[in-house]
Design an enzyme around this catalytic site. Structure first.
Site, PDB file in Angstrom:
ATOM      1  N   ASP A  45      -1.160  -8.980  -1.256  1.00  0.00           N
ATOM      2  CA  ASP A  45      -1.690  -7.697  -0.776  1.00  0.00           C
ATOM      3  C   ASP A  45      -1.153  -6.554  -1.630  1.00  0.00           C
ATOM      4  O   ASP A  45      -1.868  -5.588  -1.905  1.00  0.00           O
ATOM      5  CB  ASP A  45      -1.300  -7.477   0.688  1.00  0.00           C
ATOM      6  CG  ASP A  45      -2.134  -8.330   1.622  1.00  0.00           C
ATOM      7  OD1 ASP A  45      -3.281  -8.665   1.268  1.00  0.00           O
ATOM      8  OD2 ASP A  45      -1.633  -8.667   2.712  1.00  0.00           O
ATOM      9  N   GLY A  46       0.106  -6.675  -2.043  1.00  0.00           N
ATOM     10  CA  GLY A  46       0.707  -5.651  -2.902  1.00  0.00           C
ATOM     11  C   GLY A  46      -0.078  -5.493  -4.198  1.00  0.00           C
ATOM     12  O   GLY A  46      -0.246  -4.382  -4.701  1.00  0.00           O
ATOM     13  N   ASN A 121      -3.233   1.566   2.874  1.00  0.00           N
ATOM     14  CA  ASN A 121      -2.407   1.100   3.999  1.00  0.00           C
ATOM     15  C   ASN A 121      -1.889   2.256   4.843  1.00  0.00           C
ATOM     16  O   ASN A 121      -2.219   2.359   6.012  1.00  0.00           O
ATOM     17  CB  ASN A 121      -1.172   0.335   3.491  1.00  0.00           C
ATOM     18  CG  ASN A 121      -1.402  -1.170   3.413  1.00  0.00           C
ATOM     19  OD1 ASN A 121      -2.444  -1.656   3.838  1.00  0.00           O
ATOM     20  ND2 ASN A 121      -0.434  -1.881   2.891  1.00  0.00           N
ATOM     21  N   GLU A 122      -1.044   3.087   4.224  1.00  0.00           N
ATOM     22  CA  GLU A 122      -0.416   4.146   5.001  1.00  0.00           C
ATOM     23  C   GLU A 122       0.297   5.149   4.112  1.00  0.00           C
ATOM     24  O   GLU A 122       0.529   4.902   2.934  1.00  0.00           O
ATOM     25  CB  GLU A 122       0.605   3.593   6.013  1.00  0.00           C
ATOM     26  CG  GLU A 122       1.955   3.179   5.460  1.00  0.00           C
ATOM     27  CD  GLU A 122       1.947   1.887   4.697  1.00  0.00           C
ATOM     28  OE1 GLU A 122       2.085   1.945   3.453  1.00  0.00           O
ATOM     29  OE2 GLU A 122       1.779   0.824   5.296  1.00  0.00           O
ATOM     30  N   ARG A 148      11.992  14.446  15.700  1.00  0.00           N
ATOM     31  CA  ARG A 148      13.291  14.228  15.040  1.00  0.00           C
ATOM     32  C   ARG A 148      13.535  12.732  14.960  1.00  0.00           C
ATOM     33  O   ARG A 148      13.421  12.031  15.971  1.00  0.00           O
ATOM     34  CB  ARG A 148      14.430  14.880  15.826  1.00  0.00           C
ATOM     35  CG  ARG A 148      14.501  16.375  15.684  1.00  0.00           C
ATOM     36  CD  ARG A 148      15.740  16.899  16.399  1.00  0.00           C
ATOM     37  NE  ARG A 148      15.878  18.343  16.270  1.00  0.00           N
ATOM     38  CZ  ARG A 148      15.218  19.205  17.023  1.00  0.00           C
ATOM     39  NH1 ARG A 148      14.385  18.795  17.951  1.00  0.00           N
ATOM     40  NH2 ARG A 148      15.404  20.500  16.847  1.00  0.00           N
ATOM     41  N   ASP A 150      13.892   9.181  11.870  1.00  0.00           N
ATOM     42  CA  ASP A 150      13.900   8.731  10.469  1.00  0.00           C
ATOM     43  C   ASP A 150      12.636   9.144   9.733  1.00  0.00           C
ATOM     44  O   ASP A 150      12.675   9.465   8.551  1.00  0.00           O
ATOM     45  CB  ASP A 150      14.037   7.202  10.397  1.00  0.00           C
ATOM     46  CG  ASP A 150      15.469   6.753  10.616  1.00  0.00           C
ATOM     47  OD1 ASP A 150      16.326   7.613  10.889  1.00  0.00           O
ATOM     48  OD2 ASP A 150      15.730   5.541  10.524  1.00  0.00           O
ATOM     49  N   ALA A 185      11.974   5.342  14.204  1.00  0.00           N
ATOM     50  CA  ALA A 185      13.262   5.640  14.861  1.00  0.00           C
ATOM     51  C   ALA A 185      13.375   7.102  15.302  1.00  0.00           C
ATOM     52  O   ALA A 185      14.201   7.858  14.778  1.00  0.00           O
ATOM     53  CB  ALA A 185      14.429   5.249  13.951  1.00  0.00           C
TER      54      ALA A 185
HETATM   55  P1  NAP Z   1       6.153  -5.657  -0.037  1.00  0.00           P
HETATM   56  O1  NAP Z   1       7.572  -5.384   0.277  1.00  0.00           O
HETATM   57  O2  NAP Z   1       5.772  -6.887  -0.766  1.00  0.00           O
HETATM   58  O3  NAP Z   1       5.282  -5.553   1.301  1.00  0.00           O
HETATM   59  C1  NAP Z   1       5.772  -5.966   2.516  1.00  0.00           C
HETATM   60  C2  NAP Z   1       4.823  -6.993   3.115  1.00  0.00           C
HETATM   61  O4  NAP Z   1       3.633  -6.340   3.588  1.00  0.00           O
HETATM   62  C3  NAP Z   1       4.381  -8.072   2.144  1.00  0.00           C
HETATM   63  O5  NAP Z   1       4.447  -9.302   2.817  1.00  0.00           O
HETATM   64  C4  NAP Z   1       2.963  -7.649   1.842  1.00  0.00           C
HETATM   65  O6  NAP Z   1       2.148  -8.739   1.438  1.00  0.00           O
HETATM   66  C5  NAP Z   1       2.536  -7.146   3.193  1.00  0.00           C
HETATM   67  N1  NAP Z   1       1.322  -6.318   3.285  1.00  0.00           N
HETATM   68  C6  NAP Z   1       0.871  -5.347   2.442  1.00  0.00           C
HETATM   69  N2  NAP Z   1      -0.265  -4.825   2.923  1.00  0.00           N
HETATM   70  C7  NAP Z   1      -0.535  -5.461   4.079  1.00  0.00           C
HETATM   71  C8  NAP Z   1      -1.567  -5.362   5.049  1.00  0.00           C
HETATM   72  N3  NAP Z   1      -2.549  -4.461   4.933  1.00  0.00           N
HETATM   73  N4  NAP Z   1      -1.521  -6.177   6.135  1.00  0.00           N
HETATM   74  C9  NAP Z   1      -0.524  -7.074   6.291  1.00  0.00           C
HETATM   75  N5  NAP Z   1       0.479  -7.214   5.426  1.00  0.00           N
HETATM   76  C10 NAP Z   1       0.471  -6.413   4.323  1.00  0.00           C
HETATM   77  O7  NAP Z   1       5.584  -4.365  -0.810  1.00  0.00           O
HETATM   78  P2  NAP Z   1       4.126  -4.229  -1.413  1.00  0.00           P
HETATM   79  O8  NAP Z   1       3.539  -5.554  -1.686  1.00  0.00           O
HETATM   80  O9  NAP Z   1       4.250  -3.217  -2.488  1.00  0.00           O
HETATM   81  O10 NAP Z   1       3.303  -3.576  -0.205  1.00  0.00           O
HETATM   82  C11 NAP Z   1       3.482  -2.258   0.167  1.00  0.00           C
HETATM   83  C12 NAP Z   1       3.352  -2.217   1.658  1.00  0.00           C
HETATM   84  O11 NAP Z   1       4.493  -2.790   2.235  1.00  0.00           O
HETATM   85  C13 NAP Z   1       3.309  -0.835   2.217  1.00  0.00           C
HETATM   86  O12 NAP Z   1       2.013  -0.282   2.140  1.00  0.00           O
HETATM   87  C14 NAP Z   1       3.773  -1.078   3.638  1.00  0.00           C
HETATM   88  O13 NAP Z   1       2.693  -1.309   4.503  1.00  0.00           O
HETATM   89  C15 NAP Z   1       4.577  -2.356   3.561  1.00  0.00           C
HETATM   90  N6  NAP Z   1       5.930  -2.113   3.979  1.00  0.00           N
HETATM   91  C16 NAP Z   1       6.361  -2.655   5.129  1.00  0.00           C
HETATM   92  C17 NAP Z   1       7.628  -2.390   5.608  1.00  0.00           C
HETATM   93  C18 NAP Z   1       8.046  -3.003   6.898  1.00  0.00           C
HETATM   94  O14 NAP Z   1       7.254  -3.745   7.474  1.00  0.00           O
HETATM   95  N7  NAP Z   1       9.244  -2.697   7.379  1.00  0.00           N
HETATM   96  C19 NAP Z   1       8.487  -1.550   4.910  1.00  0.00           C
HETATM   97  C20 NAP Z   1       8.025  -1.001   3.728  1.00  0.00           C
HETATM   98  C21 NAP Z   1       6.732  -1.277   3.266  1.00  0.00           C
HETATM   99  P3  NAP Z   1       2.276  -9.399  -0.024  1.00  0.00           P
HETATM  100  O15 NAP Z   1       3.556 -10.179  -0.021  1.00  0.00           O
HETATM  101  O16 NAP Z   1       1.078 -10.273  -0.090  1.00  0.00           O
HETATM  102  O17 NAP Z   1       2.307  -8.311  -1.045  1.00  0.00           O
HETATM  103 MN    MN Z   2       4.225  -7.462  -2.083  1.00  0.00          MN
END
Ligand code: NAP
Ligand code: MN
Length: 266
Positions: A45-46, A121-122, A148, A150, A185
């Site tokens: 997805d990334g 995504n967001e 107030r 994170d 948070a």
């Molecule tokens: P990453 O650290 O690899 O992403 C975290 C996880 O989110 C990975 O397993 C990624 O899948 C998955 N993901 C991304 N888009 C998704 C969606 N629409 N639905 C379900 N899972 C999804 O970082 P990244 O690959 O650069 O992705 C960035 C995204 O990570 C951000 O947009 C944010 O949504 C998410 N994220 C999540 C957290 C958290 O859950 N605490 C914190 C920071 C960011 P892949 O492994 O297939 O890439």
């Molecule tokens: Mn990823």
């Protein structure tokens, strides 16, 4: 048909990409990284988020396809062994296109300048140094709360399964043109109060997050991070633009939710 690929930097993704180029050449598809009609992301997805970021200025002309290496994804829901089905469909032009809503993120700075970004995504807002974010949140110009905590996260429906889900947000079917605000948070006690629940807002609403204190702020938009020292406020709304995905077979959203979070039976 003109196509481009965006590939994750691992050997499996590189090998799939090679194979795909050969197959697409046979059906007379032309690689064109500047003006593609189809963008195929190979990875996770990334990787698709990167592909979206790369081609976000030409969304009306491009349809995205995600092939996953590694685990099943939400955007990357095609499996490497399905490449032949994918190429067959592309060759016979049997492609349905499905639209997903996006988030428009408008940033306003103290010097009067403005910037605008699109999220698949967001977007999140927090302080640069991890200190408490203090933000006046209004909805359609009506003051809603002084937040107030994170940070705040505003997600699209298709992003609702990503960070939003970790924050306790609801999963929203991408046929809703909506956005969701979740708290990261929040501080809640007898002095400070926030709603403490995710909000799902329709397309004609907008959220304004005004920063109460001067300082450095971090804004994320999907995989991109930005640091600002003169940020005054952020406004979020459902974007006019949407993103197009090529649907080559039906994999309903709730089935993808099931396969990703409950049990992958395919
Ligand atoms: P990453 O650290 O690899 O992403 C975290 C996880 O989110 C990975 O397993 C990624 O899948 C998955 N993901 C991304 N888009 C998704 C969606 N629409 N639905 C379900 N899972 C999804 O970082 P990244 O690959 O650069 O992705 C960035 C995204 O990570 C951000 O947009 C944010 O949504 C998410 N994220 C999540 C957290 C958290 O859950 N605490 C914190 C920071 C960011 P892949 O492994 O297939 O890439
Ligand atoms: Mn990823």
């Amino acid at each position: 048909m003109r196509y481009s690929v965006v590939v994750k930097t691992d050997s499996e993704s590189a090998a799939i990409s090679e194979l795909l180029h050969e197959k697409l050449e046979k059906i007379n598809f032309k690689r064109d990284d500047d003006a593609p009609e189809i963008v195929i992301s190979i990875g996770g997805d990334g990787t698709l988020l990167h592909a979206f970021s790369k081609y976000k200025s030409m969304l009306e002309k491009v349809a995205f396809i995600g092939v996953h290496t590694g685990h099943l994804g939400f955007y990357a829901d095609f499996r490497p062994h399905e490449l032949d089905i994918l190429v067959d469909r592309l060759a016979s032009n049997r492609i349905d296109v499905i639209d997903y809503p996006l988030l428009e993120v408008d940033l306003f700075f103290h010097d009067g300048s403005k910037d605008s970004k699109l999220a698949l995504n967001e977007a999140t807002l927090r302080t640069h140094d991890g200190s408490t974010l203090v933000s006046d949140v209004s909805i359609k110009e009506n003051h809603f709360e002084r937040f107030r905590g994170d940070g705040l996260c505003i997600s699209t429906p298709s992003g609702s399964t990503a960070y939003n889900k970790s924050l306790g947000g609801a999963l929203v079917h991408p046929s809703f043109r909506a956005m969701q605000m979740t708290e990261i948070a929040s501080i809640n006690n007898r002095v400070f109060r926030t709603v403490g629940a995710p909000l799902i807002l329709p397309a004609h609403h907008y959220i304004k997050m005004s920063l109460v204190n001067a300082g450095h702020y971090k804004v994320t938009v999907d995989t991109n991070h930005f640091l600002y020292d003169r940020l005054e406020r952020i406004e979020c709304r459902v974007a006019k633009e949407s993103v197009r995905f090529a649907r080559l077979r039906s994999l309903p959203f709730w089935q993808r939710v099931h396969n990703s979070f409950i049990a992958d039976k395919l």
